[in-house]
Design a protein around this motif. Structure first.
Motif, PDB file in Angstrom:
ATOM      1  N   VAL A 285       0.934  -1.275  -0.050  1.00  0.00           N
ATOM      2  CA  VAL A 285      -0.020  -0.053  -0.059  1.00  0.00           C
ATOM      3  C   VAL A 285       1.025   1.451  -0.063  1.00  0.00           C
ATOM      4  O   VAL A 285       1.866   1.221   0.856  1.00  0.00           O
ATOM      5  N   ALA A 286       0.396   2.200  -0.990  1.00  0.00           N
ATOM      6  CA  ALA A 286       1.225   3.483  -0.824  1.00  0.00           C
ATOM      7  C   ALA A 286       0.645   4.346   0.237  1.00  0.00           C
ATOM      8  O   ALA A 286      -0.491   4.676   0.166  1.00  0.00           O
ATOM      9  N   LEU A 287       1.726   5.067   1.043  1.00  0.00           N
ATOM     10  CA  LEU A 287       1.005   6.056   1.873  1.00  0.00           C
ATOM     11  C   LEU A 287       1.334   7.556   1.335  1.00  0.00           C
ATOM     12  O   LEU A 287       2.650   7.674   1.001  1.00  0.00           O
ATOM     13  N   ASP A 288       0.710   8.344   1.368  1.00  0.00           N
ATOM     14  CA  ASP A 288       0.839   9.808   0.956  1.00  0.00           C
ATOM     15  C   ASP A 288       0.478  10.495   2.270  1.00  0.00           C
ATOM     16  O   ASP A 288      -0.597  10.584   2.929  1.00  0.00           O
ATOM     17  N   VAL A 289       1.840  11.268   2.646  1.00  0.00           N
ATOM     18  CA  VAL A 289       1.773  12.227   3.845  1.00  0.00           C
ATOM     19  C   VAL A 289       1.669  13.704   3.516  1.00  0.00           C
ATOM     20  O   VAL A 289       2.545  14.142   2.702  1.00  0.00           O
ATOM     21  N   VAL A 290       0.537  14.417   4.193  1.00  0.00           N
ATOM     22  CA  VAL A 290       0.701  15.952   3.825  1.00  0.00           C
ATOM     23  C   VAL A 290       0.768  16.597   5.176  1.00  0.00           C
ATOM     24  O   VAL A 290      -0.214  16.378   6.028  1.00  0.00           O
ATOM     25  N   VAL A 291       1.719  17.078   5.455  1.00  0.00           N
ATOM     26  CA  VAL A 291       2.025  17.803   6.647  1.00  0.00           C
ATOM     27  C   VAL A 291       2.270  19.554   6.382  1.00  0.00           C
ATOM     28  O   VAL A 291       3.203  19.703   5.538  1.00  0.00           O
ATOM     29  N   PRO A 292       1.956  20.436   6.971  1.00  0.00           N
ATOM     30  CA  PRO A 292       2.271  21.943   6.873  1.00  0.00           C
ATOM     31  C   PRO A 292       3.608  21.920   7.131  1.00  0.00           C
ATOM     32  O   PRO A 292       4.056  21.178   8.019  1.00  0.00           O
ATOM     33  N   SER A 293       4.051  22.766   6.529  1.00  0.00           N
ATOM     34  CA  SER A 293       5.430  23.429   6.901  1.00  0.00           C
ATOM     35  C   SER A 293       5.606  24.078   8.092  1.00  0.00           C
ATOM     36  O   SER A 293       4.547  24.718   8.573  1.00  0.00           O
ATOM     37  N   GLY A 294       6.552  23.928   8.977  1.00  0.00           N
ATOM     38  CA  GLY A 294       6.494  24.495  10.209  1.00  0.00           C
ATOM     39  C   GLY A 294       6.459  23.632  11.366  1.00  0.00           C
ATOM     40  O   GLY A 294       6.031  22.393  11.137  1.00  0.00           O
ATOM     41  N   ARG A 295       6.870  23.836  12.654  1.00  0.00           N
ATOM     42  CA  ARG A 295       6.389  23.189  13.828  1.00  0.00           C
ATOM     43  C   ARG A 295       5.226  23.388  14.131  1.00  0.00           C
ATOM     44  O   ARG A 295       4.658  24.444  14.571  1.00  0.00           O
TER      45      ARG A 295
END
Length: 387
Positions: A285-295
């Motif tokens: 299974v392919a996992l796509d991760v979307v996380v905003p920049s910055g902490r």
């Protein structure tokens, strides 16, 4: 600065007049001495006048340009803007106005609600004569996940008729907590009752098996049914012991520890989850991760949140395995002081025959139609966790 320079010049003139007047008088320059004396007196008077004007300027207060009535309105508006509950006003002509910052942020408007949400309109049309409370589901600003609000309506007198004052209290977290607590209480009661019945069965079946085996060993003649009875009693004992362990596991589920809330770096938590998921599903299974920049720092229990998100990702991966190109997405969205973690997969979704049963347990009856419509329009299976 200008007054200070003038004061210094006047003081210099006074000192000079004092130093020159006495010698001039002694040498017989009487007219010059009198003129210098007058000049010193003038400079001294000017210094005193400058000091008086400076003191008056420091004490002077500018008159307020805001009337007392307007000042009261500004104070009330500031108090309303700091209220966390979205507040609305419905005037006599039926128009809705956002009364504070929370309402303007929720409905994305600076004043009048041009296109009020249908659930809000329906709730107001069914409004009674007195203040009431009802639950409505509204979409968050920016097209985010919807949330449940308790609508409180109060009536008041206004110019030309009755004015309605509306307050929307976010009860999503409270409902979720109540449902979770009800489920834990139910599991605890069921496990308690089942264990009360299983415990003696386990004990009696083990005792019966041992006693019958002992009696068979003492008999001179064994029957064909003796072995069948011993095998049946052993099966009963093993199955009851297995059920006992199973129920104990569910009882432990109802005793989850209290969350240890600490400020956690959400990006680091997501990276750890990705490593664990990839170790299991990287070939499938392919996992796509979307996380905003910055902490992004969030107060949560990192261990429990990690386990919950891994369970959701694994469920999504299992659902997507039947697709030619199985995919799962983990997306983190930050908006309006709210963190939303969305998990999507391209699996077949929920069976249409099961949706009504699931939604009837998750949402109130008045909200089932809205949720069902949302699920029928979704292309991906989706779960949202809001912090």
């Amino acid at each position: 600065m200008r007054v200070a320079i003038e004061t210094l010049l006047l003081l210099s003139g006074i000192i000079a007049a004092c130093l020159i007047t006495v010698p001039a008088w002694q040498h017989g320059f009487y007219a010059t001495s009198v003129l210098l004396s007058c000049l010193g007196i003038f400079c001294a008077g000017s210094v005193v006048d400058a000091q008086i004007r400076m003191a008056q300027r420091l004490k002077r207060q500018e008159p307020s340009v805001v009337r007392s009535v307007d000042r009261e309105k500004l104070r009330n508006r500031a108090l309303l803007d700091h209220a966390p509950v979205p507040l609305l006003i419905q005037y006599v002509d039926g128009t809705l106005h956002a009364a504070n910052r929370a309402a303007r942020r929720l409905f994305m408007t600076e004043g009048v609600l041009r296109d009020p949400p249908p659930p809000l309109v329906i709730a107001l049309e069914n409004d009674g004569t007195g203040p009431e409370k009802r639950l409505i589901r509204l979409a968050s600003s920016g097209g985010g996940s919807s949330r449940v609000y308790a609508l409180s309506v109060g009536k008041g007198g206004g110019a030309g008729g009755s004015v309605a004052y509306l307050a929307l209290t976010d009860v999503e977290a409270g409902l979720n907590a109540a449902e979770a607590q009800a489920l834990r209480d139910l599991l605890q009661i069921l496990s308690h009752e089942i264990m009360n019945s299983l415990t003696p069965i386990v004990s009696l079946s083990a005792t019966a098996e041992d006693l019958f085996a002992e009696q068979c060993s003492l008999k001179r003649e064994r029957y064909e049914t003796d072995d069948l009875i011993i095998e049946a009693l052993g099966t009963i004992r093993r199955r009851t012991e297995g059920l006992d362990r199973f129920v104990r596991g569910y009882r432990d589920l109802t005793r989850l520890p209290e969350p240890d809330l600490k400020l956690t770096d959400l990006g680091a938590l997501v990276q750890e989850i990705v490593r664990i998921f990839t170790a299991r599903w990287k070939e499938c299974v392919a996992l796509d991760v979307v996380v905003p920049s910055g902490r992004i720092m969030v107060r949560l229990d990192a261990v429990q949140m990690e386990q919950a998100l891994l369970n959701l990702l694994n469920n999504g991966a299992e659902a997507a395995l039947a697709q030619p190109d199985p995919q799962v997405q983990l997306a983190v969205e930050a908006a309006n002081d709210t963190i939303a973690i969305r998990i999507r997969d391209n699996g077949p979704g929920i069976d249409m025959n099961l949706r009504d049963q699931i939604l009837s347990r998750l949402y109130p009856s008045s909200l089932e139609e809205t949720e069902s419509d949302c699920l029928s329009r979704a292309k991906l299976s989706e779960v949202t966790v809001v912090a």
